[in-house]
Write a protein that holds these residues in place. Structure first.
Motif, PDB file in Angstrom:
ATOM      1  N   ARG A   1      10.632 -13.362   3.264  1.00 12.05           N
ATOM      2  CA  ARG A   1       9.772 -12.257   3.697  1.00 12.05           C
ATOM      3  C   ARG A   1      10.673 -11.055   3.903  1.00 12.05           C
ATOM      4  NH1 ARG A   1       5.191 -11.433   4.563  1.00 12.05           N
ATOM      5  NH2 ARG A   1       4.567 -13.591   4.721  1.00 12.05           N
ATOM      6  N   GLN A   2      10.277  -9.917   3.369  1.00 11.21           N
ATOM      7  CA  GLN A   2      11.032  -8.679   3.525  1.00 11.21           C
ATOM      8  C   GLN A   2      10.180  -7.659   4.264  1.00 11.21           C
ATOM      9  OE1 GLN A   2      12.086  -7.876  -0.689  1.00 11.21           O
ATOM     10  NE2 GLN A   2      14.196  -8.021   0.040  1.00 11.21           N
ATOM     11  N   THR A   3      10.775  -7.024   5.266  1.00  7.91           N
ATOM     12  CA  THR A   3      10.100  -5.971   6.013  1.00  7.91           C
ATOM     13  C   THR A   3      11.098  -4.864   6.297  1.00  7.91           C
ATOM     14  OG1 THR A   3      10.603  -7.101   8.083  1.00  7.91           O
ATOM     15  CG2 THR A   3       8.426  -7.489   7.150  1.00  7.91           C
ATOM     16  N   TYR A   4      10.584  -3.661   6.372  1.00  8.85           N
ATOM     17  CA  TYR A   4      11.444  -2.535   6.740  1.00  8.85           C
ATOM     18  C   TYR A   4      11.505  -2.421   8.251  1.00  8.85           C
ATOM     19  CZ  TYR A   4      12.034  -0.647   2.069  1.00  8.85           C
ATOM     20  OH  TYR A   4      12.394  -0.468   0.751  1.00  8.85           O
ATOM     21  N   ARG A   5      12.701  -2.226   8.750  1.00 15.78           N
ATOM     22  CA  ARG A   5      12.929  -1.898  10.155  1.00 15.78           C
ATOM     23  C   ARG A   5      13.778  -0.640  10.139  1.00 15.78           C
ATOM     24  NH1 ARG A   5      12.416  -7.117  10.919  1.00 15.78           N
ATOM     25  NH2 ARG A   5      10.484  -7.723  11.865  1.00 15.78           N
ATOM     26  N   GLY A   6      13.157   0.493  10.374  1.00 16.88           N
ATOM     27  CA  GLY A   6      13.869   1.759  10.215  1.00 16.88           C
ATOM     28  C   GLY A   6      14.199   1.934   8.750  1.00 16.88           C
TER      29      GLY A   6
ATOM     30  N   THR B   1       0.822  -1.202   0.000  1.00 16.58           N
ATOM     31  CA  THR B   1       0.000   0.000   0.000  1.00 16.58           C
ATOM     32  C   THR B   1       0.857   1.253   0.000  1.00 16.58           C
ATOM     33  OG1 THR B   1      -0.145  -0.105   2.400  1.00 16.58           O
ATOM     34  CG2 THR B   1      -1.935  -1.110   1.150  1.00 16.58           C
ATOM     35  N   SER B   2       2.139   1.104   0.237  1.00 18.36           N
ATOM     36  CA  SER B   2       3.089   2.208   0.178  1.00 18.36           C
ATOM     37  C   SER B   2       4.443   1.627  -0.207  1.00 18.36           C
ATOM     38  CB  SER B   2       3.169   2.930   1.528  1.00 18.36           C
ATOM     39  OG  SER B   2       3.981   2.214   2.432  1.00 18.36           O
ATOM     40  N   PRO B   3       5.401   2.471  -0.572  1.00 18.12           N
ATOM     41  CA  PRO B   3       6.717   1.949  -0.961  1.00 18.12           C
ATOM     42  C   PRO B   3       7.405   1.148   0.144  1.00 18.12           C
ATOM     43  CG  PRO B   3       6.503   4.241  -1.619  1.00 18.12           C
ATOM     44  CD  PRO B   3       5.308   3.908  -0.777  1.00 18.12           C
ATOM     45  N   ARG B   4       7.028   1.374   1.390  1.00 18.75           N
ATOM     46  CA  ARG B   4       7.648   0.645   2.492  1.00 18.75           C
ATOM     47  C   ARG B   4       6.896  -0.628   2.842  1.00 18.75           C
ATOM     48  NH1 ARG B   4      11.868   2.832   4.744  1.00 18.75           N
ATOM     49  NH2 ARG B   4      11.539   1.948   6.795  1.00 18.75           N
ATOM     50  N   ASP B   5       5.722  -0.848   2.227  1.00 19.28           N
ATOM     51  CA  ASP B   5       4.978  -2.094   2.388  1.00 19.28           C
ATOM     52  C   ASP B   5       5.288  -2.950   1.166  1.00 19.28           C
ATOM     53  OD1 ASP B   5       3.716  -1.294   4.738  1.00 19.28           O
ATOM     54  OD2 ASP B   5       2.043  -0.397   3.645  1.00 19.28           O
TER      55      ASP B   5
ATOM     56  N   ALA C   1      16.474  -0.057   7.243  1.00 16.23           N
ATOM     57  CA  ALA C   1      16.984  -1.342   6.741  1.00 16.23           C
ATOM     58  C   ALA C   1      15.836  -2.220   6.251  1.00 16.23           C
ATOM     59  CB  ALA C   1      17.752  -2.065   7.833  1.00 16.23           C
ATOM     60  N   LYS C   2      16.065  -2.867   5.124  1.00 16.54           N
ATOM     61  CA  LYS C   2      15.118  -3.866   4.633  1.00 16.54           C
ATOM     62  C   LYS C   2      15.617  -5.207   5.149  1.00 16.54           C
ATOM     63  CE  LYS C   2      13.625  -3.460   0.391  1.00 16.54           C
ATOM     64  NZ  LYS C   2      13.557  -3.590  -1.082  1.00 16.54           N
ATOM     65  N   MET C   3      14.812  -5.829   6.022  1.00 17.82           N
ATOM     66  CA  MET C   3      15.197  -7.089   6.643  1.00 17.82           C
ATOM     67  C   MET C   3      14.607  -8.250   5.858  1.00 17.82           C
ATOM     68  SD  MET C   3      17.052  -5.927   9.013  1.00 17.82           S
ATOM     69  CE  MET C   3      17.375  -7.344  10.038  1.00 17.82           C
ATOM     70  N   ASN C   4      15.366  -9.337   5.812  1.00 22.06           N
ATOM     71  CA  ASN C   4      14.989 -10.509   5.030  1.00 22.06           C
ATOM     72  C   ASN C   4      15.006 -11.745   5.911  1.00 22.06           C
ATOM     73  OD1 ASN C   4      15.279  -9.324   2.144  1.00 22.06           O
ATOM     74  ND2 ASN C   4      17.091  -8.665   3.267  1.00 22.06           N
ATOM     75  N   GLY C   5      13.969 -12.534   5.802  1.00 27.05           N
ATOM     76  CA  GLY C   5      13.907 -13.788   6.533  1.00 27.05           C
ATOM     77  C   GLY C   5      13.372 -14.887   5.641  1.00 27.05           C
ATOM     78  N   LEU C   6      13.868 -16.074   5.827  1.00 32.30           N
ATOM     79  CA  LEU C   6      13.438 -17.234   5.058  1.00 32.30           C
ATOM     80  C   LEU C   6      12.045 -17.657   5.534  1.00 32.30           C
ATOM     81  CD1 LEU C   6      14.504 -19.214   2.920  1.00 32.30           C
ATOM     82  CD2 LEU C   6      15.498 -20.548   4.779  1.00 32.30           C
ATOM     83  N   ARG C   7      11.152 -17.946   4.637  1.00 36.33           N
ATOM     84  CA  ARG C   7       9.806 -18.406   4.996  1.00 36.33           C
ATOM     85  C   ARG C   7       9.807 -19.924   5.127  1.00 36.33           C
ATOM     86  NH1 ARG C   7       5.291 -15.406   1.461  1.00 36.33           N
ATOM     87  NH2 ARG C   7       3.958 -16.550   2.914  1.00 36.33           N
ATOM     88  N   ARG C   8      10.661 -20.407   5.981  1.00 35.45           N
ATOM     89  CA  ARG C   8      10.861 -21.847   6.150  1.00 35.45           C
ATOM     90  C   ARG C   8       9.574 -22.564   6.543  1.00 35.45           C
ATOM     91  NH1 ARG C   8      14.533 -25.808   6.640  1.00 35.45           N
ATOM     92  NH2 ARG C   8      16.411 -24.563   6.494  1.00 35.45           N
ATOM     93  N   ASP C   9       8.820 -22.028   7.491  1.00 34.03           N
ATOM     94  CA  ASP C   9       7.594 -22.694   7.931  1.00 34.03           C
ATOM     95  C   ASP C   9       6.614 -22.889   6.780  1.00 34.03           C
ATOM     96  OD1 ASP C   9       8.601 -22.855  10.502  1.00 34.03           O
ATOM     97  OD2 ASP C   9       7.433 -21.159  11.254  1.00 34.03           O
ATOM     98  N   ALA C  10       6.431 -21.842   5.988  1.00 33.56           N
ATOM     99  CA  ALA C  10       5.510 -21.933   4.859  1.00 33.56           C
ATOM    100  C   ALA C  10       6.012 -22.936   3.829  1.00 33.56           C
ATOM    101  CB  ALA C  10       5.321 -20.567   4.217  1.00 33.56           C
ATOM    102  N   LEU C  11       7.287 -22.865   3.498  1.00 33.54           N
ATOM    103  CA  LEU C  11       7.842 -23.773   2.493  1.00 33.54           C
ATOM    104  C   LEU C  11       7.812 -25.222   2.969  1.00 33.54           C
ATOM    105  CD1 LEU C  11      10.822 -21.575   1.270  1.00 33.54           C
ATOM    106  CD2 LEU C  11       8.643 -21.988   0.096  1.00 33.54           C
ATOM    107  N   ASP C  12       8.139 -25.453   4.234  1.00 34.16           N
ATOM    108  CA  ASP C  12       8.114 -26.814   4.774  1.00 34.16           C
ATOM    109  C   ASP C  12       6.696 -27.379   4.817  1.00 34.16           C
ATOM    110  OD1 ASP C  12      10.865 -26.854   5.042  1.00 34.16           O
ATOM    111  OD2 ASP C  12      10.841 -26.471   7.209  1.00 34.16           O
ATOM    112  N   ALA C  13       5.714 -26.529   5.101  1.00 35.77           N
ATOM    113  CA  ALA C  13       4.321 -26.985   5.138  1.00 35.77           C
ATOM    114  C   ALA C  13       3.822 -27.333   3.744  1.00 35.77           C
ATOM    115  CB  ALA C  13       3.433 -25.907   5.767  1.00 35.77           C
ATOM    116  N   LEU C  14       4.191 -26.534   2.765  1.00 35.99           N
ATOM    117  CA  LEU C  14       3.714 -26.754   1.398  1.00 35.99           C
ATOM    118  C   LEU C  14       4.495 -27.840   0.664  1.00 35.99           C
ATOM    119  CD1 LEU C  14       3.259 -23.032   0.374  1.00 35.99           C
ATOM    120  CD2 LEU C  14       1.421 -24.715   0.713  1.00 35.99           C
ATOM    121  N   PHE C  15       5.805 -27.850   0.856  1.00 36.73           N
ATOM    122  CA  PHE C  15       6.679 -28.751   0.101  1.00 36.73           C
ATOM    123  C   PHE C  15       7.633 -29.440   1.078  1.00 36.73           C
ATOM    124  CE2 PHE C  15       6.078 -24.680  -2.259  1.00 36.73           C
ATOM    125  CZ  PHE C  15       5.069 -25.110  -3.105  1.00 36.73           C
TER     126      PHE C  15
END
Length: 126
Positions: free
Chosen positions: A84-89, A15-19, A91-105
């Protein structure tokens, strides 16, 4: 709205450049994940995220490509549902979506990471 990694959760739209838009867990497709993981630079990002087990900033993962190409690789991984990417201040933070990937595949991510580690050892590559 449900959490994006919950079954049936809606797609998170920007909804915005930071989302940043992320696919809901049920929207993640195997062919998109495999495509995202097929590039050596993107696989390197995923290996580093898996090794840290925590969110890290884009700048903490060094790739031997230009900044714009690095940005492209992170976007492909996000749009495929691998990270998953989210802004913290600022910085654009990145995390592996391991739970989602493990559940699906089940087993896919661990198999790909293990194969990538074996290949890197065999080729003496990072």
């Amino acid at each position: 709205m449900e959490a994006p990694d919950e079954p049936g959760a809606a797609v998170t739209t920007a909804t915005s450049p930071r989302d940043l838009a992320h696919p809901a867990r049920d929207e993640i497709r195997l062919e998109g994940v495999l495509h995202a993981l097929s590039d050596p630079m993107r696989l390197r990002v995923v290996r580093e995220l898996a090794a840290t087990g925590a969110e890290v900033s884009c700048s903490s993962i060094e790739l031997p490509v230009t900044k714009s190409t690095t940005t492209h690789h992170f976007r492909v991984l996000r749009e495929a549902g691998v990270i998953r990417q989210t802004y913290r201040g600022t910085a654009k933070m990145n995390g592996l979506r391991r739970d989602a990937l493990d559940a699906l595949f089940p087993g896919l991510l661990d198999t790909v990471l293990s194969a990538a580690e074996g290949q890197a050892a065999r080729l003496n590559a990072p």
